[in-house]
Design a protein around this motif. Structure first.
Motif, mmCIF file in Angstrom:
data_model
loop_
_atom_site.group_PDB
_atom_site.id
_atom_site.type_symbol
_atom_site.label_atom_id
_atom_site.label_comp_id
_atom_site.label_asym_id
_atom_site.label_seq_id
_atom_site.Cartn_x
_atom_site.Cartn_y
_atom_site.Cartn_z
ATOM 1 N N ASP A 125 0.818 -1.198 0.000
ATOM 2 C CA ASP A 125 0.000 0.000 0.000
ATOM 3 C C ASP A 125 0.863 1.263 0.000
ATOM 4 O O ASP A 125 2.028 1.248 0.392
ATOM 5 C CB ASP A 125 -0.916 0.008 1.223
ATOM 6 C CG ASP A 125 -2.218 0.735 0.957
ATOM 7 O OD1 ASP A 125 -2.328 1.349 -0.120
ATOM 8 O OD2 ASP A 125 -3.115 0.684 1.815
ATOM 9 N N ILE A 126 0.276 2.376 -0.470
ATOM 10 C CA ILE A 126 0.987 3.651 -0.569
ATOM 11 C C ILE A 126 0.137 4.726 0.101
ATOM 12 O O ILE A 126 -1.060 4.833 -0.149
ATOM 13 C CB ILE A 126 1.249 4.026 -2.046
ATOM 14 C CG1 ILE A 126 2.191 2.989 -2.674
ATOM 15 C CG2 ILE A 126 1.840 5.425 -2.155
ATOM 16 C CD1 ILE A 126 2.343 3.136 -4.170
ATOM 17 N N PRO A 128 -1.450 8.416 1.174
ATOM 18 C CA PRO A 128 -1.895 9.552 0.364
ATOM 19 C C PRO A 128 -0.989 10.756 0.545
ATOM 20 O O PRO A 128 -0.100 10.773 1.405
ATOM 21 C CB PRO A 128 -3.291 9.840 0.920
ATOM 22 C CG PRO A 128 -3.212 9.398 2.347
ATOM 23 C CD PRO A 128 -2.328 8.178 2.333
ATOM 24 N N GLY A 129 -1.240 11.796 -0.262
ATOM 25 C CA GLY A 129 -0.480 13.019 -0.153
ATOM 26 C C GLY A 129 -0.783 13.751 1.146
ATOM 27 O O GLY A 129 -1.718 13.425 1.879
ATOM 28 N N GLY A 183 2.225 14.644 -4.594
ATOM 29 C CA GLY A 183 1.905 14.175 -3.255
ATOM 30 C C GLY A 183 1.773 15.301 -2.240
ATOM 31 O O GLY A 183 1.792 15.051 -1.037
ATOM 32 N N VAL A 331 -4.186 10.129 -9.765
ATOM 33 C CA VAL A 331 -3.634 9.224 -8.761
ATOM 34 C C VAL A 331 -2.115 9.385 -8.683
ATOM 35 O O VAL A 331 -1.524 9.442 -7.595
ATOM 36 C CB VAL A 331 -4.018 7.766 -9.083
ATOM 37 C CG1 VAL A 331 -3.241 6.786 -8.206
ATOM 38 C CG2 VAL A 331 -5.521 7.562 -8.908
ATOM 39 N N TRP A 334 -1.141 12.672 -6.837
ATOM 40 C CA TRP A 334 -1.447 12.732 -5.406
ATOM 41 C C TRP A 334 -0.644 11.728 -4.590
ATOM 42 O O TRP A 334 -0.239 12.014 -3.461
ATOM 43 C CB TRP A 334 -2.948 12.522 -5.187
ATOM 44 C CG TRP A 334 -3.383 12.655 -3.755
ATOM 45 C CD1 TRP A 334 -4.068 11.739 -3.021
ATOM 46 C CD2 TRP A 334 -3.191 13.783 -2.885
ATOM 47 N NE1 TRP A 334 -4.313 12.200 -1.759
ATOM 48 C CE2 TRP A 334 -3.772 13.463 -1.641
ATOM 49 C CE3 TRP A 334 -2.559 15.015 -3.041
ATOM 50 C CZ2 TRP A 334 -3.757 14.342 -0.557
ATOM 51 C CZ3 TRP A 334 -2.543 15.893 -1.953
ATOM 52 C CH2 TRP A 334 -3.135 15.543 -0.729
ATOM 53 N N TYR A 335 -0.413 10.553 -5.141
ATOM 54 C CA TYR A 335 0.314 9.519 -4.397
ATOM 55 C C TYR A 335 1.790 9.450 -4.783
ATOM 56 O O TYR A 335 2.529 8.630 -4.244
ATOM 57 C CB TYR A 335 -0.354 8.160 -4.608
ATOM 58 C CG TYR A 335 -1.712 8.066 -3.948
ATOM 59 C CD1 TYR A 335 -1.851 7.734 -2.603
ATOM 60 C CD2 TYR A 335 -2.869 8.357 -4.666
ATOM 61 C CE1 TYR A 335 -3.091 7.668 -2.004
ATOM 62 C CE2 TYR A 335 -4.124 8.305 -4.070
ATOM 63 C CZ TYR A 335 -4.236 7.958 -2.738
ATOM 64 O OH TYR A 335 -5.465 7.914 -2.135
ATOM 65 N N ARG A 356 -9.676 11.254 -0.632
ATOM 66 C CA ARG A 356 -8.273 11.399 -1.025
ATOM 67 C C ARG A 356 -7.333 11.061 0.129
ATOM 68 O O ARG A 356 -6.122 10.963 -0.061
ATOM 69 C CB ARG A 356 -7.969 12.835 -1.472
ATOM 70 C CG ARG A 356 -8.566 13.220 -2.790
ATOM 71 C CD ARG A 356 -7.694 14.094 -3.643
ATOM 72 N NE ARG A 356 -7.059 15.213 -2.983
ATOM 73 C CZ ARG A 356 -6.159 15.992 -3.588
ATOM 74 N NH1 ARG A 356 -5.789 15.753 -4.830
ATOM 75 N NH2 ARG A 356 -5.629 17.015 -2.952
ATOM 76 N N ASN A 359 -5.459 5.354 1.706
ATOM 77 C CA ASN A 359 -4.276 4.842 1.026
ATOM 78 C C ASN A 359 -4.649 4.454 -0.399
ATOM 79 O O ASN A 359 -5.815 4.221 -0.710
ATOM 80 C CB ASN A 359 -3.712 3.641 1.778
ATOM 81 C CG ASN A 359 -3.092 4.034 3.111
ATOM 82 O OD1 ASN A 359 -3.077 5.215 3.478
ATOM 83 N ND2 ASN A 359 -2.585 3.071 3.840
ATOM 84 N N VAL A 360 -3.660 4.355 -1.260
ATOM 85 C CA VAL A 360 -3.942 4.172 -2.683
ATOM 86 C C VAL A 360 -4.707 2.887 -2.969
ATOM 87 O O VAL A 360 -5.512 2.831 -3.910
ATOM 88 C CB VAL A 360 -2.637 4.214 -3.508
ATOM 89 C CG1 VAL A 360 -1.817 2.934 -3.328
ATOM 90 C CG2 VAL A 360 -2.933 4.448 -4.985
ATOM 91 N N ARG A 380 6.771 1.876 -6.069
ATOM 92 C CA ARG A 380 5.950 3.066 -6.288
ATOM 93 C C ARG A 380 5.448 3.125 -7.731
ATOM 94 O O ARG A 380 5.222 4.206 -8.284
ATOM 95 C CB ARG A 380 6.715 4.336 -5.922
ATOM 96 C CG ARG A 380 7.140 4.396 -4.459
ATOM 97 C CD ARG A 380 7.481 5.805 -4.052
ATOM 98 N NE ARG A 380 6.293 6.656 -3.957
ATOM 99 C CZ ARG A 380 5.488 6.729 -2.897
ATOM 100 N NH1 ARG A 380 5.737 5.982 -1.820
ATOM 101 N NH2 ARG A 380 4.442 7.545 -2.894
#
Length: 389
Positions: A125-126, A128-129, A183, A331, A334-335, A356, A359-360, A380
């Motif tokens: 998982d990534i 968010p900004g 981000g 996406v 932002w990520y 937003r 998490n992505v 990433r």
């Protein structure tokens, strides 16, 4: 082929009260199709499992009441007898399944959710900004802004955080730049009181003091403006291929270099859009609910729902009949990720809505609910693939 809005998207809008009449009619139609029984149950389970700590009797009552309202609405629809017989049974079966699924979920959700989190850890998982930005002076001096604070205020040559603490007591520059990375997002109140929300990967150039007869700034990327009214000093935003002139109004400009057009969306007041290309000079006036589209050789206007274009400012992703290519550009910004498409039509349209601040993986899961697509995260980089049948 144009996809219908997803069940998840419509049901979420129904629950939070933001659904419109055409969307409501489409949701009712879904409830009358046996094909979607399982998806209807699955989306309820997913919704309730998004935040286990928030699951309580009030949430359950709200969801069941919403389903009950749809049931009563569907039964009251005036249809001929044969059509009613064909549609009513699968609809009631779906509704019964939903209510039973919701109630039973609350009985065993804690144990089930623990098991799911153990079996399927979201290791790729990534996040968010966040609030990230810099202020740059004319001589190149750079100030990294506090990510615990969401905005700054420019008061002449004095730059402060929104909480009143100082960043620059007396700047020697006449022109400053507020820049957000991929981000990142940040807010600024300009010397005239105009408020600007800057989206990810964007840059706003502004003077320490505005002139006596005009207020001019320049933008790269995306920003939402709430302009302080001043009839004697028009507010002007210069961006790629266009100039926006206003007296006092609310509007959004999307002017990223990797987009095919510059889009200006008006929420309040009116604005004039001037566009100059190698071939011609064109201009038009926008009114609330309208959007200008400026390309390298033309300018046009269309009616839109402005809320769909300031979703980012309100902390949401809202995708309304939007291409997967456009969605993934948002996406990526932002990520702060790279995107690779594999064997999928990048013009295919999708619907969806999600915070937003998720998490992505949550954003990608919601897109997968529309069908025909799946995602893989490696480091990433997000790989977008056509779902195998």
């Amino acid at each position: 082929m144009k996809n219908r809005p997803s069940i998840y998207y419509l049901f979420q809008k129904f629950i939070d009260g933001s659904i419109n009449k055409p969307e409501y009619d489409q949701l009712i139609q879904y409830f009358g199709e046996e094909l979607y029984d399982q998806q209807l149950e699955d989306l309820i389970r997913q919704k309730l499992s998004e935040e286990p700590s928030a699951i309580d009797e009030e949430a359950m009552a709200k969801t069941i009441a919403s389903v009950d309202l749809i049931i009563r609405q569907q039964i009251s629809v005036k249809i001929n007898k044969k059509k009613r017989i064909r549609q009513l049974y699968p609809f009631l079966a779906a509704a019964a399944m939903l209510v039973f699924g919701i109630c039973s979920f609350f009985y065993w959700n804690k144990l089930d959710l623990v098991d799911k989190q153990t079996v399927n850890p979201k290791i790729n998982d990534i996040l968010p900004g966040t609030n990230q930005a810099t202020i740059t002076l004319e001589d190149g001096t750079l100030y990294k802004l506090n990510d615990k604070i969401s905005g700054i205020t420019a008061q002449g040559d004095h730059i402060r955080y929104a909480d009143g603490s100082s960043i620059i007591v007396k700047t020697p520059s006449s022109l400053l730049s507020l820049t957000t990375p991929r981000g990142g997002t940040y807010q600024i109140t300009l010397p005239d009181g105009t408020k600007v929300w800057l989206n990810a990967d964007s840059k706003l150039d502004f003077p320490v003091r505005f002139a006596n007869n005009s207020r001019s700034v320049s933008l790269k990327g995306e920003a939402y403006f709430e302009v302080t009214a001043d009839a004697a000093r028009p507010f002007v935003v210069q961006s790629s291929g266009q100039k926006v002139t206003v007296l006092g109004t609310h509007f959004n400009i999307n002017a990223y270099d990797d987009e095919l057009a510059v889009k200006t969306t008006l929420l309040e007041g009116s604005v004039r859009i001037d566009s100059k290309s190698e071939k011609s000079f064109q201009s038009l006036i926008l009114y609330p609910g309208q959007q200008s589209i400026v390309t390298s050789d033309a300018i046009s206007m269309e009616k839109v729902d402005p809320d769909d274009y300031i979703d980012w400012k309100n902390g949401k992703f809202v995708f309304s009949d939007e291409s997967i290519a456009s969605i993934m550009r948002k996406v990526a910004r932002w990520y702060d990720v790279d995107v690779v498409f594999e064997g999928i039509d990048q013009n295919e349209k999708f619907w969806g809505s999600v915070s937003r601040f998720e998490n992505v993986i949550k954003v990608l899961e919601n897109l997968e609910l529309t069908g025909g697509i799946n995602f893989e995260i490696k480091g990433r980089t997000i790989f977008v693939k056509k779902l195998k049948s």
